[in-house]
Design an enzyme around this catalytic site. Structure first.
Site, mmCIF file in Angstrom:
data_model
loop_
_atom_site.group_PDB
_atom_site.id
_atom_site.type_symbol
_atom_site.label_atom_id
_atom_site.label_comp_id
_atom_site.label_asym_id
_atom_site.label_seq_id
_atom_site.Cartn_x
_atom_site.Cartn_y
_atom_site.Cartn_z
ATOM 1 N N LYS A 137 75.801 10.199 14.674
ATOM 2 C CA LYS A 137 76.129 10.811 13.385
ATOM 3 C C LYS A 137 77.332 11.734 13.589
ATOM 4 O O LYS A 137 77.195 12.901 13.917
ATOM 5 C CB LYS A 137 74.962 11.621 12.823
ATOM 6 C CG LYS A 137 75.175 11.913 11.335
ATOM 7 C CD LYS A 137 74.655 13.241 10.863
ATOM 8 C CE LYS A 137 75.518 14.409 11.209
ATOM 9 N NZ LYS A 137 76.873 14.424 10.608
ATOM 10 N N PRO A 138 78.526 11.167 13.416
ATOM 11 C CA PRO A 138 79.729 11.999 13.536
ATOM 12 C C PRO A 138 79.841 12.926 12.328
ATOM 13 O O PRO A 138 79.164 12.719 11.321
ATOM 14 C CB PRO A 138 80.863 10.968 13.553
ATOM 15 C CG PRO A 138 80.200 9.622 13.744
ATOM 16 C CD PRO A 138 78.825 9.751 13.176
ATOM 17 N N GLU A 164 76.040 21.199 23.525
ATOM 18 C CA GLU A 164 77.385 21.663 23.891
ATOM 19 C C GLU A 164 77.863 22.512 22.725
ATOM 20 O O GLU A 164 78.195 21.972 21.670
ATOM 21 C CB GLU A 164 78.323 20.476 24.105
ATOM 22 C CG GLU A 164 77.807 19.428 25.077
ATOM 23 C CD GLU A 164 77.898 19.875 26.516
ATOM 24 O OE1 GLU A 164 78.626 20.846 26.798
ATOM 25 O OE2 GLU A 164 77.220 19.272 27.356
ATOM 26 N N CYS A 214 86.448 23.836 21.746
ATOM 27 C CA CYS A 214 85.358 24.666 22.260
ATOM 28 C C CYS A 214 85.753 25.413 23.520
ATOM 29 O O CYS A 214 85.313 26.524 23.753
ATOM 30 C CB CYS A 214 84.136 23.799 22.528
ATOM 31 S SG CYS A 214 84.478 22.442 23.646
ATOM 32 N N GLU A 238 83.240 33.769 17.788
ATOM 33 C CA GLU A 238 84.187 32.666 17.959
ATOM 34 C C GLU A 238 84.992 32.482 16.669
ATOM 35 O O GLU A 238 84.419 32.359 15.589
ATOM 36 C CB GLU A 238 83.400 31.392 18.260
ATOM 37 C CG GLU A 238 84.262 30.196 18.538
ATOM 38 C CD GLU A 238 83.440 28.909 18.685
ATOM 39 O OE1 GLU A 238 82.510 28.704 17.890
ATOM 40 O OE2 GLU A 238 83.733 28.121 19.604
HETATM 41 P P1 NAD Z 1 78.324 22.261 13.186
HETATM 42 O O1 NAD Z 1 77.209 22.677 14.048
HETATM 43 O O2 NAD Z 1 78.386 22.790 11.820
HETATM 44 O O3 NAD Z 1 78.417 20.660 13.045
HETATM 45 C C1 NAD Z 1 78.415 19.817 14.147
HETATM 46 C C2 NAD Z 1 77.661 18.534 13.799
HETATM 47 O O4 NAD Z 1 76.318 18.868 13.504
HETATM 48 C C3 NAD Z 1 78.199 17.806 12.579
HETATM 49 O O5 NAD Z 1 78.087 16.404 12.780
HETATM 50 C C4 NAD Z 1 77.255 18.243 11.487
HETATM 51 O O6 NAD Z 1 77.164 17.312 10.418
HETATM 52 C C5 NAD Z 1 75.942 18.320 12.242
HETATM 53 N N1 NAD Z 1 74.936 19.184 11.640
HETATM 54 C C6 NAD Z 1 75.121 20.280 10.869
HETATM 55 N N2 NAD Z 1 73.922 20.796 10.502
HETATM 56 C C7 NAD Z 1 72.975 20.023 11.064
HETATM 57 C C8 NAD Z 1 71.558 20.043 11.080
HETATM 58 N N3 NAD Z 1 70.878 20.987 10.436
HETATM 59 N N4 NAD Z 1 70.899 19.096 11.769
HETATM 60 C C9 NAD Z 1 71.581 18.150 12.451
HETATM 61 N N5 NAD Z 1 72.915 18.062 12.473
HETATM 62 C C10 NAD Z 1 73.616 19.002 11.802
HETATM 63 O O7 NAD Z 1 79.629 22.620 14.008
HETATM 64 P P2 NAD Z 1 81.118 22.723 13.486
HETATM 65 O O8 NAD Z 1 81.322 24.108 13.015
HETATM 66 O O9 NAD Z 1 81.447 21.629 12.590
HETATM 67 O O10 NAD Z 1 81.904 22.491 14.861
HETATM 68 C C11 NAD Z 1 82.543 23.512 15.536
HETATM 69 C C12 NAD Z 1 81.642 24.114 16.601
HETATM 70 O O11 NAD Z 1 81.411 23.138 17.603
HETATM 71 C C13 NAD Z 1 82.287 25.280 17.297
HETATM 72 O O12 NAD Z 1 81.362 26.314 17.470
HETATM 73 C C14 NAD Z 1 82.698 24.720 18.645
HETATM 74 O O13 NAD Z 1 82.810 25.675 19.648
HETATM 75 C C15 NAD Z 1 81.620 23.721 18.889
HETATM 76 N N6 NAD Z 1 82.063 22.691 19.837
HETATM 77 C C16 NAD Z 1 81.549 22.696 21.102
HETATM 78 C C17 NAD Z 1 81.990 21.767 22.026
HETATM 79 C C18 NAD Z 1 81.441 21.752 23.451
HETATM 80 O O14 NAD Z 1 81.637 20.772 24.149
HETATM 81 N N7 NAD Z 1 80.786 22.806 23.901
HETATM 82 C C19 NAD Z 1 82.953 20.824 21.669
HETATM 83 C C20 NAD Z 1 83.455 20.852 20.383
HETATM 84 C C21 NAD Z 1 82.997 21.797 19.463
#
Ligand code: NAD
Length: 540
Positions: A204-205, A277, A311, A409
């Site tokens: 699920k992207p 992650e 990240c 962040e």
């Molecule tokens: P997010 O947590 O809002 O979303 C990430 C994914 O989770 C999306 O596909 C989203 O649809 C899904 N999602 C959201 N709510 C959900 C739920 N309740 N249940 C299941 N899935 C759900 O994150 P974001 O803000 O879109 O992304 C940025 C964050 O990701 C930043 O904090 C960044 O640091 C982190 N990140 C970490 C890494 C790593 O490797 N550590 C890499 C990239 C991004």
């Protein structure tokens, strides 16, 4: 076309069938048939679709059909059926598919990069990192499959008579939930390891960058992967994310710490494993013996790659007193020289942020810091003249704990500078806060930098580099300490997390009970004597 309403993905939701070719209001950046061919791979029967628009110029890119909870169930059923044969497919055959993926990704690099730039807005040179890293990951897991997944021999309790083997069996179907910031890379790299280990995948992207992820799915199929093994569903995480956690045998999540925590709770209830992650507030340390030019050049890439939406990028830079001013001069000059642009070509150093939400967060962090007394050395403002979500690369000085960007962040092109007098103090300040993802140390004394690295509470530390050295070294584990995550991607840990470890012991000649008329007491004496002997001969 019927009623439309705004969505988190930026575009409107369309109720009922949508016909992009006859939409008089749309000037599509992509050929509608191209986007349609990609989205046909989705399991999505809701009848609703979300229009995705490009952060480059707000042009519509396509319509992404949305999945229901029932679609998630269908995706798991299909992947589960396909996994049965795949789990028995020899490692060499699985490896061959990954090596074909490696070649296909390089052959289709321009197409992949174009799509990433359209969907995410990032500069082409940062989009280039995505197919590169996917190819590296595919090659690595193809070439190390036997080492990480082959049956291992272990010491048996009775030398020569207890033969012990350890198998790494697939867990079944892995749920992969990925974010928008590296839409091609993060949709694929964990799944590549999961496939290598013999699993099916339901991915699920993020809704904003579905097309890049679907192009990855198409390339996997072209490489020879059985079609049903890799399923993709689309929709808001809050609506269908729970259905993934409820059905998966393991969940691999990349995203924010808040969502990661909710997913970990769901996995705990089902007693399934997960890797998380998550976010970071990553520190870069410039020690007093650092090469100033290298440190300044590295700090620019560390802070502003992908407009800071990375990240592992750096949001805090601690600089030794002795060279603070000289470093700042160079860092500011290099940052001022960055070119911003919203085009597909190679010329830009930085593109826009991905969305209004990201722009709002970055603006709020900078405005809050400035209102409370921080100084802007360069940048500090949005650039609507360049595109809807541009924010200038920004260096702040005088950031204090009462400011939001001190510990939270930002996930944007904003970095704070701090001066330090002694290294122990710099390490303590770098370790402050709840995150522990990535750190960087610049010094001409590699051994000293590595000693400092051991005191940093971060999952990866790069010496004389920002993040690429660890991230591209796929043989090494990558992940976060503390609130930056749990578990590791890459290396042996990155593939074994998708396995159930099973020990098989075969016993010959003797059994673990008195025999040949021996009493229990005599048996105990023999076993004790055996223990003493084994210690004496140095056995583990
Ligand atoms: P997010 O947590 O809002 O979303 C990430 C994914 O989770 C999306 O596909 C989203 O649809 C899904 N999602 C959201 N709510 C959900 C739920 N309740 N249940 C299941 N899935 C759900 O994150 P974001 O803000 O879109 O992304 C940025 C964050 O990701 C930043 O904090 C960044 O640091 C982190 N990140 C970490 C890494 C790593 O490797 N550590 C890499 C990239 C991004």
């Amino acid at each position: 076309m019927s009623a439309q309403s705004p969505t988190p993905a930026g575009g409107p939701v369309v109720e009922g069938p949508f016909d992009p070719e006859h939409d008089p209001t749309a000037a599509y950046a992509l050929e509608p048939e191209y986007a349609d061919a990609l989205t046909r791979r989705l399991v999505a029967t809701s009848g609703r679709s979300v229009q995705v628009r490009s952060p480059l110029n707000d042009a519509p890119l396509g319509h992404v059909p949305q999945s229901t909870v029932a679609d998630v169930a269908t995706a798991f059923e299909r992947a589960r059926r396909a996994q049965v044969a795949w789990g028995r497919t020899p490692l060499a055959e699985r490896s061959a598919i990954l090596l074909r993926l490696h070649d296909l990704v390089l052959d289709h690099q321009d197409e992949i990069i174009d799509l990433i730039v359209w969907e995410s807005g990032k500069a082409r040179k940062h989009a280039f990192d995505e197919p590169l890293h996917v190819a590296l990951t595919a090659r690595y897991y193809a070439r190390t499959a036997k080492r990480h997944l082959g049956t291992e021999r272990k010491l048996g309790v009775v030398p020569g008579l207890t033969r012990v083997e350890v198998n790494h069996n697939p867990v079944g179907v892995v749920g992969i939930i990925s974010p928008w910031n590296y839409p091609f890379n993060l949709a694929l790299i964990d799944g590549i390891a999961a496939l290598m280990a013999g699993n099916g995948v339901v991915a699920k992207p993020d809704s904003q960058t579905m097309l890049s992820a679907l192009l990855g799915a198409r390339l996997l199929e072209q490489a020879g992967l059985p079609r049903d093994l890799w399923q993709v569903v689309a929709g808001p995480g809050a609506e269908i994310g729970g259905a993934i956690v409820e059905r998966a045998d393991y969940v691999c999540f990349t995203g924010s710490t808040a969502t990661g925590r909710a997913i970990a709770k769901g996995c705990a209830d089902r007693l399934i494993g997960c890797s998380l992650e998550l976010g970071g507030k990553n520190p870069l340390l410039v020690l007093r013996d650092a090469d100033l030019e290298k440190a300044a050049e590295g700090a620019v890439r560390a802070s502003f790659s992908n407009a800071g939406q990375l990240c592992v990028s750096m949001e805090r830079i601690f600089v030794a007193d002795q060279l603070y001013d000289r470093f700042v001069d160079r860092f500011v000059a290099r940052t001022q020289a960055l070119t911003l642009g919203a085009t597909l070509d190679w010329g830009n150093d930085m593109g826009p942020l991905i969305s209004q939400a990201q722009l709002d967060t970055v603006t709020a962090h900078v405005d809050d810091a400035v209102a409370k007394g921080a100084r802007v050395l360069v940048g500090g403002r949005a650039r609507p003249d360049l595109g809807p979500y541009f924010f200038e690369p920004t260096i702040l000085e005088g950031v204090s704990p009462d400011m939001t960007c001190f510990g939270k962040e930002t996930f944007g092109p904003v970095v704070s500078l701090y001066r330090f007098h002694d290294e122990a103090d710099a390490v303590a300040r770098a370790n402050a806060g709840e995150y522990g993802l990535n750190a960087s140390v610049y010094s001409q004394d590699g051994a000293r930098a590595r000693t400092i690295a051991r005191h940093l509470r971060c999952g990866t530390v790069n010496v004389n580099e920002a993040f690429a050295a660890t991230f591209a070294s796929i043989d090494a584990p990558m992940g976060g300490m503390r609130e930056s995550g749990a578990g590791r991607r890459q290396g042996a840990m990155g593939v074994r997390r998708f396995t159930e470890t099973q020990a098989v012991a075969t016993q010959r000649l003797i059994r673990f009970a008195p025999q040949y008329g021996m009493s229990d007491q005599m048996y105990a004496r023999v076993m004790n004597a055996n223990l003493r002997l084994m210690k004496k001969v140095g056995r583990a």
